[in-house]
Motif scaffolding. Sequence first.
Motif, PDB file in Angstrom:
ATOM      1  N   TYR A 152     -24.455 -38.691 -72.155  1.00  0.00           N
ATOM      2  CA  TYR A 152     -25.348 -38.881 -70.997  1.00  0.00           C
ATOM      3  C   TYR A 152     -26.787 -39.025 -71.458  1.00  0.00           C
ATOM      4  CZ  TYR A 152     -26.621 -33.776 -70.364  1.00  0.00           C
ATOM      5  OH  TYR A 152     -27.083 -32.499 -70.470  1.00  0.00           O
ATOM      6  N   SER A 153     -27.629 -39.513 -70.528  1.00  0.00           N
ATOM      7  CA  SER A 153     -29.037 -39.853 -70.829  1.00  0.00           C
ATOM      8  C   SER A 153     -29.158 -40.671 -72.121  1.00  0.00           C
ATOM      9  CB  SER A 153     -29.897 -38.583 -70.903  1.00  0.00           C
ATOM     10  OG  SER A 153     -29.760 -37.818 -69.732  1.00  0.00           O
ATOM     11  N   PRO A 154     -28.326 -41.707 -72.280  1.00  0.00           N
ATOM     12  CA  PRO A 154     -28.329 -42.480 -73.536  1.00  0.00           C
ATOM     13  C   PRO A 154     -29.632 -43.247 -73.743  1.00  0.00           C
ATOM     14  CG  PRO A 154     -27.031 -43.622 -71.881  1.00  0.00           C
ATOM     15  CD  PRO A 154     -27.368 -42.273 -71.302  1.00  0.00           C
ATOM     16  N   LEU A 155     -30.372 -43.462 -72.634  1.00  0.00           N
ATOM     17  CA  LEU A 155     -31.623 -44.236 -72.739  1.00  0.00           C
ATOM     18  C   LEU A 155     -32.837 -43.313 -72.734  1.00  0.00           C
ATOM     19  CD1 LEU A 155     -30.697 -46.963 -70.074  1.00  0.00           C
ATOM     20  CD2 LEU A 155     -30.133 -46.920 -72.515  1.00  0.00           C
ATOM     21  N   GLY A 156     -32.582 -41.996 -72.772  1.00  0.00           N
ATOM     22  CA  GLY A 156     -33.701 -41.050 -72.721  1.00  0.00           C
ATOM     23  C   GLY A 156     -34.057 -40.640 -71.301  1.00  0.00           C
ATOM     24  N   SER A 157     -33.156 -40.968 -70.365  1.00  0.00           N
ATOM     25  CA  SER A 157     -33.321 -40.574 -68.964  1.00  0.00           C
ATOM     26  C   SER A 157     -34.627 -41.121 -68.379  1.00  0.00           C
ATOM     27  CB  SER A 157     -33.216 -39.048 -68.822  1.00  0.00           C
ATOM     28  OG  SER A 157     -32.861 -38.719 -67.506  1.00  0.00           O
ATOM     29  N   THR A 158     -35.168 -40.436 -67.371  1.00  0.00           N
ATOM     30  CA  THR A 158     -36.361 -40.968 -66.696  1.00  0.00           C
ATOM     31  C   THR A 158     -37.588 -40.907 -67.601  1.00  0.00           C
ATOM     32  OG1 THR A 158     -36.322 -38.807 -65.662  1.00  0.00           O
ATOM     33  CG2 THR A 158     -35.774 -40.641 -64.273  1.00  0.00           C
ATOM     34  N   ILE A 212     -17.335 -45.394 -63.206  1.00  0.00           N
ATOM     35  CA  ILE A 212     -18.483 -44.838 -62.488  1.00  0.00           C
ATOM     36  C   ILE A 212     -18.513 -43.336 -62.735  1.00  0.00           C
ATOM     37  CG2 ILE A 212     -19.600 -44.561 -60.219  1.00  0.00           C
ATOM     38  CD1 ILE A 212     -19.242 -47.531 -60.890  1.00  0.00           C
ATOM     39  N   ASP A 213     -19.677 -42.826 -63.130  1.00  0.00           N
ATOM     40  CA  ASP A 213     -19.836 -41.389 -63.371  1.00  0.00           C
ATOM     41  C   ASP A 213     -20.692 -40.768 -62.273  1.00  0.00           C
ATOM     42  OD1 ASP A 213     -19.654 -39.070 -65.418  1.00  0.00           O
ATOM     43  OD2 ASP A 213     -21.764 -39.114 -64.818  1.00  0.00           O
ATOM     44  N   GLY A 214     -20.103 -39.821 -61.558  1.00  0.00           N
ATOM     45  CA  GLY A 214     -20.838 -39.164 -60.477  1.00  0.00           C
ATOM     46  C   GLY A 214     -20.719 -37.663 -60.564  1.00  0.00           C
ATOM     47  N   PRO A 247     -25.020 -45.246 -69.087  1.00  0.00           N
ATOM     48  CA  PRO A 247     -26.374 -45.606 -68.663  1.00  0.00           C
ATOM     49  C   PRO A 247     -26.484 -45.684 -67.140  1.00  0.00           C
ATOM     50  CG  PRO A 247     -25.213 -47.547 -69.456  1.00  0.00           C
ATOM     51  CD  PRO A 247     -24.335 -46.370 -69.762  1.00  0.00           C
ATOM     52  N   LYS A 248     -27.573 -45.132 -66.623  1.00  0.00           N
ATOM     53  CA  LYS A 248     -27.811 -45.177 -65.170  1.00  0.00           C
ATOM     54  C   LYS A 248     -28.860 -46.225 -64.846  1.00  0.00           C
ATOM     55  CE  LYS A 248     -30.778 -43.951 -61.681  1.00  0.00           C
ATOM     56  NZ  LYS A 248     -32.237 -44.224 -61.549  1.00  0.00           N
ATOM     57  N   SER A 249     -28.620 -46.991 -63.815  1.00  0.00           N
ATOM     58  CA  SER A 249     -29.683 -47.828 -63.262  1.00  0.00           C
ATOM     59  C   SER A 249     -29.359 -48.147 -61.815  1.00  0.00           C
ATOM     60  CB  SER A 249     -29.840 -49.132 -64.054  1.00  0.00           C
ATOM     61  OG  SER A 249     -30.877 -49.898 -63.475  1.00  0.00           O
ATOM     62  N   VAL A 250     -30.408 -48.308 -61.013  1.00  0.00           N
ATOM     63  CA  VAL A 250     -30.225 -48.842 -59.665  1.00  0.00           C
ATOM     64  C   VAL A 250     -30.881 -50.225 -59.552  1.00  0.00           C
ATOM     65  CG1 VAL A 250     -30.003 -46.623 -58.471  1.00  0.00           C
ATOM     66  CG2 VAL A 250     -32.290 -47.576 -58.844  1.00  0.00           C
ATOM     67  N   THR A 251     -31.311 -50.769 -60.692  1.00  0.00           N
ATOM     68  CA  THR A 251     -31.997 -52.068 -60.703  1.00  0.00           C
ATOM     69  C   THR A 251     -30.981 -53.156 -61.075  1.00  0.00           C
ATOM     70  OG1 THR A 251     -33.889 -50.859 -61.593  1.00  0.00           O
ATOM     71  CG2 THR A 251     -34.002 -53.280 -61.648  1.00  0.00           C
ATOM     72  N   PRO A 252     -30.718 -54.111 -60.146  1.00  0.00           N
ATOM     73  CA  PRO A 252     -29.638 -55.068 -60.391  1.00  0.00           C
ATOM     74  C   PRO A 252     -29.670 -55.734 -61.770  1.00  0.00           C
ATOM     75  CG  PRO A 252     -30.409 -55.282 -58.144  1.00  0.00           C
ATOM     76  CD  PRO A 252     -31.317 -54.276 -58.805  1.00  0.00           C
TER      77      PRO A 252
HETATM   78  N1  LIG Z   1     -23.272 -33.922 -67.199  1.00  0.00           N
HETATM   79  C1  LIG Z   1     -24.549 -33.772 -67.052  1.00  0.00           C
HETATM   80  O1  LIG Z   1     -25.074 -32.644 -67.015  1.00  0.00           O
HETATM   81  C2  LIG Z   1     -25.428 -34.975 -66.959  1.00  0.00           C
HETATM   82  C3  LIG Z   1     -26.807 -34.856 -67.154  1.00  0.00           C
HETATM   83  C4  LIG Z   1     -27.585 -36.017 -67.107  1.00  0.00           C
HETATM   84  C5  LIG Z   1     -26.975 -37.240 -66.863  1.00  0.00           C
HETATM   85  N2  LIG Z   1     -25.621 -37.331 -66.653  1.00  0.00           N
HETATM   86  C6  LIG Z   1     -24.945 -38.637 -66.369  1.00  0.00           C
HETATM   87  O2  LIG Z   1     -25.394 -39.601 -67.309  1.00  0.00           O
HETATM   88  C7  LIG Z   1     -26.034 -40.676 -66.609  1.00  0.00           C
HETATM   89  C8  LIG Z   1     -27.143 -41.278 -67.444  1.00  0.00           C
HETATM   90  O3  LIG Z   1     -28.157 -40.348 -67.749  1.00  0.00           O
HETATM   91  P1  LIG Z   1     -29.611 -40.375 -67.056  1.00  0.00           P
HETATM   92  O4  LIG Z   1     -29.483 -40.866 -65.671  1.00  0.00           O
HETATM   93  O5  LIG Z   1     -30.192 -39.033 -67.310  1.00  0.00           O
HETATM   94  O6  LIG Z   1     -30.477 -41.364 -67.928  1.00  0.00           O
HETATM   95  P2  LIG Z   1     -30.391 -42.778 -68.667  1.00  0.00           P
HETATM   96  O7  LIG Z   1     -29.213 -43.541 -68.273  1.00  0.00           O
HETATM   97  O8  LIG Z   1     -30.648 -42.468 -70.103  1.00  0.00           O
HETATM   98  O9  LIG Z   1     -31.724 -43.446 -68.115  1.00  0.00           O
HETATM   99  C9  LIG Z   1     -31.893 -43.798 -66.770  1.00  0.00           C
HETATM  100  C10 LIG Z   1     -33.308 -44.335 -66.609  1.00  0.00           C
HETATM  101  O10 LIG Z   1     -33.460 -45.500 -67.394  1.00  0.00           O
HETATM  102  C11 LIG Z   1     -33.867 -46.590 -66.567  1.00  0.00           C
HETATM  103  N3  LIG Z   1     -33.184 -47.786 -67.097  1.00  0.00           N
HETATM  104  C12 LIG Z   1     -31.879 -48.126 -66.984  1.00  0.00           C
HETATM  105  N4  LIG Z   1     -31.617 -49.271 -67.625  1.00  0.00           N
HETATM  106  C13 LIG Z   1     -32.782 -49.687 -68.161  1.00  0.00           C
HETATM  107  C14 LIG Z   1     -33.154 -50.822 -68.910  1.00  0.00           C
HETATM  108  N5  LIG Z   1     -32.260 -51.757 -69.231  1.00  0.00           N
HETATM  109  N6  LIG Z   1     -34.457 -50.937 -69.294  1.00  0.00           N
HETATM  110  C15 LIG Z   1     -35.371 -49.985 -68.967  1.00  0.00           C
HETATM  111  N7  LIG Z   1     -35.071 -48.894 -68.246  1.00  0.00           N
HETATM  112  C16 LIG Z   1     -33.792 -48.746 -67.842  1.00  0.00           C
HETATM  113  C17 LIG Z   1     -33.423 -46.225 -65.172  1.00  0.00           C
HETATM  114  O11 LIG Z   1     -34.251 -46.825 -64.210  1.00  0.00           O
HETATM  115  P3  LIG Z   1     -33.707 -47.590 -62.867  1.00  0.00           P
HETATM  116  O12 LIG Z   1     -32.550 -46.821 -62.333  1.00  0.00           O
HETATM  117  O13 LIG Z   1     -34.918 -47.513 -61.979  1.00  0.00           O
HETATM  118  O14 LIG Z   1     -33.369 -48.986 -63.285  1.00  0.00           O
HETATM  119  C18 LIG Z   1     -33.634 -44.711 -65.187  1.00  0.00           C
HETATM  120  O15 LIG Z   1     -34.996 -44.389 -64.963  1.00  0.00           O
HETATM  121  C19 LIG Z   1     -26.501 -39.998 -65.320  1.00  0.00           C
HETATM  122  O16 LIG Z   1     -26.864 -40.929 -64.330  1.00  0.00           O
HETATM  123  C20 LIG Z   1     -25.294 -39.161 -64.991  1.00  0.00           C
HETATM  124  O17 LIG Z   1     -24.258 -39.954 -64.446  1.00  0.00           O
HETATM  125  C21 LIG Z   1     -24.854 -36.208 -66.716  1.00  0.00           C
END
Ligand SMILES: NC(=O)c1ccc[n+]([C@@H]2O[C@H](COP(=O)([O-])OP(=O)(O)OC[C@H]3O[C@@H](n4cnc5c(N)ncnc54)[C@H](OP(=O)(O)O)[C@@H]3O)[C@@H](O)[C@H]2O)c1
Length: 294
Positions: free
Chosen positions: A202-208, A49-51, A246-251
Amino acid sequence: MSNLTKSTTVYTLNNGVKIPALGLGTWQSEKGKVGDAVRIALQAGYRHIDGAAIYGNEEEVGNGIVESKVPRDEIFLTTKLWNTKHKEVEKALDESLQRLKVDYVDLYLIHWPVAQDPKTEKEYPDWDYLDTYKELQKIYKNTKKIRAIGVSNFTPKQIERLLADKDVDVVPVVNQVEAHPLLQQPELLELLKKNNIRIEAYSPLGSTEGSIRDLEDVKKIANDLGITPAQVLISWNIQRGDVVLPKSVTPERIQSNLLTVELPKEVFDQLNDLEKKHGTNRTNVPPFFDFDAN
Ligand SMILES: NC(=O)c1ccc[n+]([C@@H]2O[C@H](COP(=O)([O-])OP(=O)(O)OC[C@H]3O[C@@H](n4cnc5c(N)ncnc54)[C@H](OP(=O)(O)O)[C@@H]3O)[C@@H](O)[C@H]2O)c1
């Protein structure tokens, strides 16, 4: 249909600590949802878990861990020191531990190489991330509160400066940075590899923004392989040796994001070529940091 399996890849960090390659991200995971997300992830098989303190949800992340009933020592838990806490590292860490309801974290990161005065939000004239890193180093050596220390958002120059410092004798285990096919960071990757420092992507899916998972090329690859665009991207990071968060809150997404494949070589190469084709795309550009100036 490709051969999707639950990711079990584990890397050994440069200090011997083991880290599961795939972890659940928790940035922007809202209160009221993040506790369930963490519990569901752990029950589905995530062990990482990354927080971060700045995400404002550590209490609930901690609740999710407790409610999952997964033993603490089976979980790799990361949190991060926020910019305005660089002069009080141990206090900030203790507060995170308390909110998370744990005695230690597996990894403690400097969230950004930016030490800001909480009163003015300006950078301190008399303190920078090197001073902060030495505080982390002290806590790592003298207590059992942290199993590994690392950095985040450090540029190649900042990594070099850190490693060159005569008082730094603990090499960071990771540098957590944005990394996906449209931001591959070859120079940084090479420097980190040379020093046995792992990239955490981080943001491997392109974030929000979703710009990467919505790319037609990625969707086509996913369609051809019979998997989701997210599974393509997460598998790409693991195949290149990154930790991926990857981040998600969707089960359903939490469950499906844990399933990865070994991508055929031509698909892996095609993903590697996307940056050349579309140019780089950094999604996370905060106002307090200039990636080019450092
Ligand atoms: N060190 C840093 O400065 C830093 C910066 C950014 C991020 N991070 C870390 O990296 C994690 C991941 O990066 P991130 O949160 O920016 O973005 P991400 O994981 O690239 O993307 C998250 C977004 O993708 C959606 N998603 C997840 N799974 C999906 C799927 N299978 N199909 C379609 N959409 C999907 C999520 O929606 P739902 O949640 O609504 O499902 C959310 O809107 C962060 O949560 C954090 O822990 C660290």
